[in-house]
Design a protein around this motif. Structure first.
Motif, PDB file in Angstrom:
ATOM      1  N   GLY B 171       1.989  -9.546  14.521  1.00 17.95           N
ATOM      2  CA  GLY B 171       2.485  -9.954  13.125  1.00 17.95           C
ATOM      3  C   GLY B 171       1.718  -9.548  11.895  1.00 17.95           C
ATOM      4  N   LEU B 172       0.562  -9.129  12.439  1.00 25.73           N
ATOM      5  CA  LEU B 172      -0.267  -8.635  10.913  1.00 25.73           C
ATOM      6  C   LEU B 172       0.214  -7.064  10.589  1.00 25.73           C
ATOM      7  CD1 LEU B 172      -3.966  -9.543  11.472  1.00 25.73           C
ATOM      8  CD2 LEU B 172      -2.484 -10.624  10.205  1.00 25.73           C
ATOM      9  N   LEU B 173       0.706  -6.378  11.403  1.00 30.10           N
ATOM     10  CA  LEU B 173       0.901  -4.939  11.332  1.00 30.10           C
ATOM     11  C   LEU B 173       1.878  -4.801  10.272  1.00 30.10           C
ATOM     12  CD1 LEU B 173       1.006  -3.533  14.844  1.00 30.10           C
ATOM     13  CD2 LEU B 173      -1.065  -3.783  13.309  1.00 30.10           C
ATOM     14  N   PRO B 174       2.817  -5.349   9.740  1.00 31.45           N
ATOM     15  CA  PRO B 174       3.899  -4.879   8.552  1.00 31.45           C
ATOM     16  C   PRO B 174       3.018  -5.440   7.518  1.00 31.45           C
ATOM     17  CG  PRO B 174       5.055  -6.384  10.347  1.00 31.45           C
ATOM     18  CD  PRO B 174       3.501  -6.683  10.887  1.00 31.45           C
ATOM     19  N   TYR B 175       2.348  -6.350   7.364  1.00 27.71           N
ATOM     20  CA  TYR B 175       1.582  -6.591   6.042  1.00 27.71           C
ATOM     21  C   TYR B 175       0.793  -5.531   5.927  1.00 27.71           C
ATOM     22  CZ  TYR B 175       4.035 -11.144   6.291  1.00 27.71           C
ATOM     23  OH  TYR B 175       4.993 -12.179   6.358  1.00 27.71           O
ATOM     24  N   ILE B 176      -0.151  -4.983   6.813  1.00 28.31           N
ATOM     25  CA  ILE B 176      -0.955  -3.839   6.643  1.00 28.31           C
ATOM     26  C   ILE B 176      -0.168  -2.618   6.098  1.00 28.31           C
ATOM     27  CG2 ILE B 176      -2.417  -2.069   7.654  1.00 28.31           C
ATOM     28  CD1 ILE B 176      -3.349  -4.509   9.819  1.00 28.31           C
ATOM     29  N   ALA B 177       0.865  -2.546   6.636  1.00 26.79           N
ATOM     30  CA  ALA B 177       1.957  -1.285   6.282  1.00 26.79           C
ATOM     31  C   ALA B 177       2.148  -1.493   4.837  1.00 26.79           C
ATOM     32  CB  ALA B 177       3.009  -1.115   7.202  1.00 26.79           C
TER      33      ALA B 177
END
Lengths: 304, 282
Positions: B171-177
């Motif tokens: 769930g964190l990955l799209p925000y990192i992107a």
């Protein structure tokens, strides 16, 4: 092994309506310390940027170390600094070098010691980069450029911000590196720097190549002598009429004569035939600076 | 190429661990879940609302069920913090001009950015672990000191706990992107932090509005926030602006994966293609 290490062919970079580099064609021979000389805004850094893959050319092409368009393999054999060297401000000089050495896939603390010593930063190696003066940043940039013993160095204004003693040291270092057989492309707006350090030079202005050649050859056609005689008025008439002399004029209390270097000794004989005797003769070599200003039009109208 | 990315990731950590920022963010991700935990238990234990806080089945604060609670709380804070770190990790390369220094020695642009994204994903996971560990210990202490003394659940579904961990990290990955994309687009740390956090805030408000309209409700399901909550399988109404019905996990997974690939891919494409200027002095 190719004899030309860098070759650009009609290399052009346009930023919107501004033409930064205009169909630049250069050849940098192997083993030369090659100067890229031009006033600020001439396009030197843009040329460096294109060669180093930082700036995408609008048109034209180039090859680096025999590789068309440069590429990562060629860049790994090149050391470079572009403008003011930029490092991580919170890391020490040593750790910055260690990082870049690591990114290149190497780990050799002795090389770091040697390079820091070479550029005179050993005493401040453990201080944060952000505490360095501009001259120290340049020195660290040189150490970074020498990581991995590259065969080609691209140095953009490497003495920028240094004090005179530092400039002299760095110029000596560049000359030494050149003597070791490295090819060096040095961009500078400092004419005496290029004159002191480089074998060959390309002069660019407004993004265009004005002239390229050996530093000595570029100066040779401009060789002049300053002359005092027993009768300057008569001497001027004789010299102006002579086919051997390219130009002669009276300036202040002497004559300035433009003549091919190998024929300058004939001046005394020519004048003595008319009973005009030379009392003083001295070479008056036009500096690269004057030459540069003349041909780039910085000293008035462009004479190209 | 994979070896190069892994090596660059190691050297990214060499740089990053010497900055203040990750340690300050780590302290925040440790402290905020604790504040949330103790803020809620101290006001509710022994009161009429105690049961509501501890959950209907009385296991919300019991180990290992409290791991899930810790993950949920840590992820809410973690999203904000990891976006700040991602914007900084990418944006400072432009601000300091160090990107130019890296690239001139033959370091590949996309492996360099990939190494940053990989490090951020690993740090995001580490931050969730720290926040959750703190919450887990804290809730056990709360049960021992303020509750009835029991801290261990009678039965535990460990597979479910592991699934939650995986879901929270994903769930964190799209925000990192998202943050990395904005940092590359703007070449600026400040702008990237502002835009990424601004989007996060505005989206959560916008979603609350959109869910009030039938057709727009479908649109809202394809935004990052609702998809993130849908992916985590949170019961609706747990957040201040989201309604009871959230998209199902499968759809949410596809939406989040899409954001991750499009934003991350575009960031890499831009990073690879654009000219690199000198330091911006940020």
């Amino acid at each position: 092994m190719t004899d030309t290490v860098i070759e650009t062919r009609a290399l052009t970079k346009r930023y919107g309506r501004v033409l930064a580099v205009d169909r630049l064609s250069l050849q940098v021979p192997r083993g030369h310390v090659f100067g890229l000389l031009g006033p600020n805004g001439a396009g030197k850094t843009t040329v460096m940027g294109m060669l180093l893959g930082l700036v995408r050319p609008t048109s034209g092409s180039f090859s680096l170390l025999g590789t068309s368009g440069g590429g990562r393999d060629a860049l790994r054999r090149i050391g470079a600094i572009v403008e003011t060297p930029a490092f991580y401000p919170y890391l020490s000089g040593r750790r910055n070098l260690a990082y870049f050495q690591g990114v290149m896939g190497r780990n050799d603390p002795r090389e770091l010691d040697r390079l820091l010593e070479l550029v005179g930063l050993a005493g401040r190696a453990n201080d944060a980069f952000k505490t360095y003066s501009l001259g120290m940043k340049q020195r660290l940039g040189l150490a970074y450029a020498l990581l991995g013993d590259p065969e080609l160095l691209l140095l953009d204004e490497p003495t920028n911000g240094m004090d005179p003693a530092g400039m002299a040291e760095v110029r000596d270092l560049i000359r030494d590196l050149g003597r070791e057989g490295r090819t060096i492309l040095l961009s500078s707006h400092l004419l005496n720097e290029v004159e002191q350090v480089c074998d060959s030079v390309a002069i660019i202005a407004r993004g265009r190549l004005v002239v390229q050649g050996d530093v000595a050859e570029l100066l040779r056609p401009q060789e002049q002598v300053r002359l005092r005689t027993t009768d300057d008025a008569k001497a001027l008439t004789i010299l102006t009429a002579s086919d051997e002399v390219e130009a002669a004029s009276a300036e202040d209390d002497a004559l300035v004569v433009t003549i091919a270097h190998e024929r300058s000794s004939e001046l005394t004989a020519l004048l003595s035939k008319s009973e005009v005797y030379v009392t003083e003769i001295a070479p008056l070599q036009v500096s690269l600076e004057q030459y540069f200003l003349d041909i780039t039009g910085e000293n008035g109208e462009r004479s190209e | 190429m994979i070896n190069e990315v892994l090596s660059l990731t190691r050297w990214e950590w060499f740089k990053l661990r010497r900055r203040w920022m990750p340690w300050v963010l780590l302290a925040i991700i440790t402290a905020l879940p604790q504040l949330s935990l103790w803020g809620s238990v101290s006001g509710t234990f022994g009161s009429e609302t105690e049961q509501a806080v501890r959950g209907a089945d009385d296991t919300f604060l019991l180990f290992p069920n409290n791991v899930v609670g810790g993950l949920l709380v840590s992820q809410v804070y973690g999203i904000v913090l990891i976006m700040i770190l991602a914007a900084s990790l990418v944006g400072t390369e432009y601000g300091w001009g160090s990107l130019r220094t890296v690239v001139t020695r033959g370091t590949g642009r996309w492996p360099f950015l990939m190494s940053k994204l990989l490090l951020l994903a690993l740090l995001g996971a580490a931050a969730l672990f720290v926040g959750t560990a703190g919450w887990t210990v804290g809730s056990a202490v709360a049960m021992l000191t303020l509750g009835d003394g029991a801290w261990l659940a009678e039965s535990a579904d460990w597979i479910e706990v592991v699934k939650w961990c995986g879901k929270a990290v994903f769930g964190l990955l799209p925000y990192i992107a998202l943050a990395a994309f904005v940092a590359v687009l703007t070449s600026s740390t400040g702008a990237a932090i502002g835009i990424a956090l601004g989007y996060y805030l505005v989206e959560s408000i916008l979603v609350g509005v959109l869910f009030n309209f039938d057709w727009f409700e479908r649109v809202a399901e394809f935004l990052i926030g609702p998809a993130s909550y849908g992916w985590m399988g949170l019961p609706g109404g747990m957040t201040f602006s989201y309604p009871a019905e959230l998209p199902d996990a499968a759809q949410s997974f596809i939406v989040l994966l899409g954001y991750m690939l499009v934003l991350g891919g575009t960031a890499i494409w831009l990073f690879q293609r654009r000219d690199i200027a000198g330091a911006k002095g940020e």
